[in-house]
Structures are given as structure tokens and as C-alpha cells.
Design a protein around this motif. Structure first.
Motif, PDB file in Angstrom:
ATOM      1  N   VAL A  48      -1.213  -0.772  -1.815  1.00 27.84           N
ATOM      2  CA  VAL A  48      -0.724   0.473  -1.221  1.00 27.84           C
ATOM      3  C   VAL A  48      -1.278   0.537   0.200  1.00 27.84           C
ATOM      4  N   MET A 102       4.484   6.142  -4.599  1.00 26.63           N
ATOM      5  CA  MET A 102       3.874   5.127  -5.424  1.00 26.63           C
ATOM      6  C   MET A 102       2.372   5.379  -5.594  1.00 26.63           C
ATOM      7  N   ALA A 103       1.665   5.686  -4.510  1.00 20.24           N
ATOM      8  CA  ALA A 103       0.231   5.943  -4.578  1.00 20.24           C
ATOM      9  C   ALA A 103      -0.053   7.153  -5.449  1.00 20.24           C
ATOM     10  N   ARG A 104       0.781   8.175  -5.317  1.00 16.86           N
ATOM     11  CA  ARG A 104       0.622   9.396  -6.101  1.00 16.86           C
ATOM     12  C   ARG A 104       0.757   9.086  -7.586  1.00 16.86           C
ATOM     13  N   ALA A 105       1.750   8.313  -7.954  1.00 16.87           N
ATOM     14  CA  ALA A 105       1.987   7.976  -9.364  1.00 16.87           C
ATOM     15  C   ALA A 105       0.830   7.152  -9.936  1.00 16.87           C
ATOM     16  N   ILE A 106       0.326   6.223  -9.154  1.00 18.45           N
ATOM     17  CA  ILE A 106      -0.807   5.389  -9.601  1.00 18.45           C
ATOM     18  C   ILE A 106      -2.026   6.267  -9.871  1.00 18.45           C
ATOM     19  N   ARG A 122      -3.293  -2.643  -5.634  1.00 19.39           N
ATOM     20  CA  ARG A 122      -1.835  -2.582  -5.785  1.00 19.39           C
ATOM     21  C   ARG A 122      -1.127  -2.613  -4.432  1.00 19.39           C
TER      22      ARG A 122
END
Length: 158
Positions: free
Chosen positions: A29, A1-5, A27
Motif C-alpha cells: 500500500v 484498499m488500505a481501509r479494508a486491510i 501489501r
């Protein structure tokens, strides 16, 4: 999730590490995951505050005519550390900064012709001040421009 953000944010525009960290916190994370992604992106060169600061200074100085002081404030606001900020703004040549101030005054000069000399001086110097130019430099550039038009400016008028 952090990577995509982070990837999504970086595809929109370059970001500093601090800006990405803030976006990840918003968000919710987890901090460990956020740090791991930010460290990896830094290793890969996807996050580079030095390159960001240099590009920011070049872009904002040439595009908006901002002086070192205003550029430094904008970079600090984006979370760039003081040493990186100083290195980036010191790349600006003082002669280049002076020429930019002259160009800004020259562009604005015609729109002030209906005003009296003091009002013109104040308006032009204020425009330069808003862009981060030091008062002494601003007054000197305005004085030069108005004198080229044949107007006399008092040396003691700030």
C-alpha cells in the motif's frame, strides 16, 4: 484498499499503529495512503496504542503472570513507543506483581517435590525469570515458598 486491510485486521484482534503500518507495507500500500488511513483510524479511536498497551498489560499479567520487564518487551516488539510502554507497565502495582510471582511458584511447587532443594530452587527461579521477574525477587519468592515447606535455603545461593 488500505481501509479494508486495517478493518479486517482490527476485527480479528486489537492492533497497534505500528502493526497495521507493517501489514500495509507488506501489501504494498502506498505510504501516503497508509498514513492517511492510519491517521483517520486514530482520530476515530479505532487505533489507540495507549488503550492497547493498558489492555495488554492487564491481560498478560493476569493471564500468564508476566512481570513488568516481559510485558514491556512484548509491547515494544509490537511497536508501542517507550513512553506509552512505561506508562502501561507502571500501572502494575509492585505488591500485585509480588503476589502473582508467589501464585506462580505455588502452582509449580508440587511438580518439583521429587527434586533436591537446589534443583527446585533453580527450576522455580528460572520459571519466574522467563516471565520477566528480577532475580532478587524470584529468589526471595522461591525461598519463602520452600521455607514454608520446612526446607532451609542458603541466603547466598543464587
Amino acid at each position: 484498499m488500505a481501509r479494508a486491510i486495517c478493518l479486517r485486521l482490527l476485527t480479528m484482534a486489537p492492533k497497534t499503529r505500528a502493526q497495521l503500518a507493517q501489514a500495509l507495507r507488506k501489501r504494498d500500500v502506498p505510504e501516503e495512503a497508509a498514513e492517511a488511513v492510519l491517521d483517520r483510524f486514530s482520530e476515530l479511536g479505532l487505533i489507540d496504542d495507549e488503550a492497547f498497551a493498558e489492555a495488554w498489560v492487564d491481560s498478560r499479567h493476569h493471564g500468564r503472570g508476566l512481570a513488568k520487564r516481559a510485558l514491556a518487551a512484548e509491547l515494544r516488539q509490537r511497536g508501542v513507543d517507550s513512553e506509552t510502554v512505561n506508562e502501561a507497565v507502571e500501572r502494575l502495582d509492585p505488591d500485585q506483581e509480588l503476589e502473582t510471582a508467589r501464585r506462580l511458584v505455588e502452582r509449580k511447587l508440587a511438580s518439583t517435590r521429587t527434586l533436591d532443594t537446589q534443583a527446585r530452587t533453580r527450576r522455580l527461579a528460572a520459571m519466574l525469570a522467563r516471565k520477566g521477574y528480577a532475580p532478587g525477587l524470584a529468589f526471595r519468592v522461591v525461598k519463602e515458598a520452600l521455607e514454608q515447606e520446612g526446607l532451609e535455603i542458603d541466603d547466598d545461593y543464587p
